[in-house]
Scaffold this active site. Sequence first.
Site, mmCIF file in Angstrom:
data_model
loop_
_atom_site.group_PDB
_atom_site.id
_atom_site.type_symbol
_atom_site.label_atom_id
_atom_site.label_comp_id
_atom_site.label_asym_id
_atom_site.label_seq_id
_atom_site.Cartn_x
_atom_site.Cartn_y
_atom_site.Cartn_z
ATOM 1 N N CYS A 1 -7.738 13.718 4.834
ATOM 2 C CA CYS A 1 -7.436 15.151 4.895
ATOM 3 C C CYS A 1 -5.935 15.393 5.016
ATOM 4 C CB CYS A 1 -8.101 15.776 6.111
ATOM 5 S SG CYS A 1 -9.876 15.596 6.123
ATOM 6 N N ARG B 1 -3.047 11.238 -0.839
ATOM 7 C CA ARG B 1 -3.709 10.671 0.336
ATOM 8 C C ARG B 1 -5.208 10.503 0.118
ATOM 9 N NH1 ARG B 1 -0.364 11.656 4.949
ATOM 10 N NH2 ARG B 1 -2.157 11.666 6.322
ATOM 11 N N TRP C 1 -11.244 15.408 3.030
ATOM 12 C CA TRP C 1 -11.915 14.153 2.679
ATOM 13 C C TRP C 1 -13.172 14.143 3.536
ATOM 14 C CZ3 TRP C 1 -13.225 9.254 4.734
ATOM 15 C CH2 TRP C 1 -13.325 8.213 3.807
ATOM 16 N N ASN D 1 -7.596 18.218 10.537
ATOM 17 C CA ASN D 1 -7.749 16.803 10.148
ATOM 18 C C ASN D 1 -8.294 16.057 11.357
ATOM 19 O OD1 ASN D 1 -6.434 17.427 7.824
ATOM 20 N ND2 ASN D 1 -4.549 16.330 8.304
ATOM 21 N N GLY D 2 -9.053 14.991 11.119
ATOM 22 C CA GLY D 2 -9.569 14.203 12.239
ATOM 23 C C GLY D 2 -11.051 14.478 12.440
ATOM 24 N N GLU E 1 -5.201 -10.563 -1.265
ATOM 25 C CA GLU E 1 -4.538 -9.309 -1.623
ATOM 26 C C GLU E 1 -4.807 -8.958 -3.094
ATOM 27 O OE1 GLU E 1 -3.432 -6.835 -0.314
ATOM 28 O OE2 GLU E 1 -2.096 -5.882 -1.743
ATOM 29 N N LYS F 1 -6.697 -5.577 -4.460
ATOM 30 C CA LYS F 1 -6.107 -4.670 -5.458
ATOM 31 C C LYS F 1 -7.101 -4.418 -6.588
ATOM 32 C CE LYS F 1 -3.481 -3.259 -3.836
ATOM 33 N NZ LYS F 1 -3.289 -3.669 -2.517
ATOM 34 N N GLU G 1 -10.077 -2.279 -5.424
ATOM 35 C CA GLU G 1 -9.686 -0.907 -5.094
ATOM 36 C C GLU G 1 -9.550 -0.021 -6.315
ATOM 37 O OE1 GLU G 1 -6.631 -0.407 -1.418
ATOM 38 O OE2 GLU G 1 -6.022 -1.852 -2.915
ATOM 39 N N HIS H 1 -17.825 -25.477 -0.759
ATOM 40 C CA HIS H 1 -18.806 -25.132 0.273
ATOM 41 C C HIS H 1 -19.604 -23.891 -0.093
ATOM 42 C CE1 HIS H 1 -17.246 -28.260 2.790
ATOM 43 N NE2 HIS H 1 -16.020 -27.760 2.705
ATOM 44 N N LYS I 1 -5.313 7.046 0.971
ATOM 45 C CA LYS I 1 -4.077 6.312 1.231
ATOM 46 C C LYS I 1 -3.917 6.055 2.727
ATOM 47 C CE LYS I 1 -0.080 4.583 0.262
ATOM 48 N NZ LYS I 1 -0.190 3.202 -0.250
HETATM 49 C C1 G6P Z 1 -6.048 2.176 3.288
HETATM 50 C C2 G6P Z 1 -5.177 2.067 2.049
HETATM 51 C C3 G6P Z 1 -4.686 0.638 1.904
HETATM 52 C C4 G6P Z 1 -3.957 0.205 3.167
HETATM 53 C C5 G6P Z 1 -4.835 0.377 4.407
HETATM 54 C C6 G6P Z 1 -4.027 0.177 5.674
HETATM 55 O O1 G6P Z 1 -7.217 1.477 3.115
HETATM 56 O O2 G6P Z 1 -5.901 2.455 0.910
HETATM 57 O O3 G6P Z 1 -3.813 0.561 0.799
HETATM 58 O O4 G6P Z 1 -3.593 -1.131 3.046
HETATM 59 O O5 G6P Z 1 -5.345 1.705 4.450
HETATM 60 O O6 G6P Z 1 -3.079 1.197 5.760
HETATM 61 P P1 G6P Z 1 -1.714 1.122 6.545
HETATM 62 O O7 G6P Z 1 -1.072 2.456 6.270
HETATM 63 O O8 G6P Z 1 -2.062 0.947 7.988
HETATM 64 O O9 G6P Z 1 -0.931 -0.004 6.008
#
Ligand code: G6P
Length: 716
Positions: free
Chosen positions: A2, A33, A95, A123-124, A588, A592, A595, A611, A711
């Site tokens: 949000c 976001r 959101w 928000n929250g 990582e 990616k 996501e 394993h 985000k």
């Molecule tokens: C969300 C984002 C990720 C990010 C994660 C942690 O899931 O989509 O890209 O790595 O939050 O966020 P931060 O702001 O704590 O790095």
Amino acid sequence: MCGIFGYVNFLVDKSRGEIIDNLIEGLQRLEYRGYDSAGLAVDGKLIKDGDEEIMNNIIIKTPGKVKVLKQKIIDDEINRTDIFDNHAGIAHTRWATHGQPKEENCHPHRSDSTKGEFIVVHNGIITNFAALRKYLLTKGHIFESETDTECIAKLFKHFYDLNLKAGVSPDLNELTKQVLHELEGSYGLLVKSYHYPGEVCGTRKGSPLLVGVKTDKKLKVDFVDVEFETNAAQQQQQQANGHSSLLQNNHSTSLDLGFIPVAPGEQNLRTSQSRAFLSEDDLPMPVEFFLSSDPASVIQHTKKVLFLEDDDIAHIYDGELHIHRASTKSAGESTVRPIQTLEMELNEIMKGPYKHFMQKEIFEQPDSTFNTMRGRIDFENCIVTLGGLKAFLPTIRRCRRIIMIACGTSYHSCLATRSIFEELTEIPVSVELASDFLDRKSPVFRDDTCVFVSQSGETADSILALQYCLERGALTVGIVNSVGSSMSRQTHCGVHINAGPEIGVASTKAYTSQYIALVMFALSLSNDSISKKKRHEEIIKGLQKIPEQIKKVLNLETKIKKLCNDDLNDQKSLLLLGRGYQFATALEGALKIKEISYMHSEGVLAGELKHGVLALVDDKLPIIAFATRDSLFPKTMSAIEQVTARDGRPIVICNEGDAIISNDKVHTTLEVPQTVDCLQGLLNVIPVQLISYWLAVNRGIDVDFPRNLAKSVTVE
Ligand code: G6P
């Protein structure tokens, strides 16, 4: 997640159209976001309400993107020409947490459907909303949505009416204090009301909120005084609430019967003036305020911002900003909030020539990694100086262990650097996912150093873990990108990674900058060790070359684009194999790909292949293997052999000119420059960032807004 945006103009004439455009633009800057609905509230017209004249409201909201909201405003033929010299407008991107993304659940929410006396964006999550709702239903309130937020709007009206009944017309900030007393959970919220034209109150707890200030005149002082509760007022407040909340009153009517208004005798009497907003000639000055959950939506208007602390109530009226607290001042508590200058530039939050923010951010990495090191590494003398940590280094060196805590990509940057941390500092390091760390109620002690890594500095799980560690007396360090974020303010010390604003939901440049910041942290901790001197020099020389080497890796884009088009496009699943330093890169890379391309992918520790995962390998499953030169290279090669022996045809990320890999069993190689073992992950991650990007583009996915993701994850 949000987003909140509010706009207040005072002695600056604005048409309703301009006000709406400001709110819409603010929301557009929050789009990155992640959200599913949008809405806003502005003033309408003066109408007769019995003997009174009131300003009615215009609330427009809709599921979908901000552009849908924009269209709805056009379709509804909202008058754009009325002029306001003082006006408060509020807006929101939602959101969904409580209730689906449908119109009635979108924000703003109102206290009542007839006049909409109080309007709230939030928000929250209000964790006690079900009980509050039940209570408010018994008081005759009719709910229009399934959201937790609506009970906040209803509470404003509930308390307003109780005060009126008692003959008191409360100040908006006093009313806000009464409402906050009832709320449990987290919030960043704004409230406006026709009882308080041109005013807004904004408050936060666990959810970010800042106020931007724009005026042509110079502010007298660059801070705002915090107005604490006096002892007498606090006693009265407690009395008013029966020392308990509505709910502790067991949903009875006792509160209504025993209600004592917040400030009898002092109703609406404003005695204080905000020093910053006093003009030279004592005349009120024209000013605009921008309230937002994110500096990115304020930067185009002003760089002067004030970050609110948890439990602050920002009350804006008559061209002034006041900061109130519902409690009396406790020892050591700051009595001012500084008005700071944002370092951010507008072009940093624009796409420029790139199609997506993610692509821009991948290609920014030569600069962003350089900026992380700028002014901190003396490459000639091989000295690292991190100003924000310097005073704390002796304490950290003596600590019993270092616990790194993070989520998502930030967690991977901790994994990627854990080994060099242990090697250089000889302090045991554990790496924790914030949510799991909290679930386990992991023991933390005073002699622990807890390092919190976060791009946004607002991730709810990481913030909760930070509070948990603070309560247990550990030293806390923040490795954060967003300046002024909750995490950078709540940790004892830390390093800003200086990667610049990251807008793409999939984190890219923050990863490489976090990685470098953590390596610099490890170097600083061990800079007095003679035995580590050579290794230090090697790493620092390696760091110096990283930006240029990243540029070289980015040249692989054409090859990668073709690979994604021809070979990977129709695949359903992808494995990434790595070990040692490259296990984090594999994780990582897999994150990616998941996501943004929605393709199933898994990062596998090469040593674990036999394993279980080997059962998946055949001539069809695409595999990416990291086989750059380090001490584990022979072992990685044997994992690749295990794959090729089962007809697997891996794509191998190797060092430039590495002939050993070029055999006909390999699908293709992606060659990257060689660097020091502990830094190689900085280069190896770039091809997988590009692979994920091009896979997503090929699949027609909106790269910057992947479905269901946000985000900044500000809910648990
Ligand atoms: C969300 C984002 C990720 C990010 C994660 C942690 O899931 O989509 O890209 O790595 O939050 O966020 P931060 O702001 O704590 O790095």
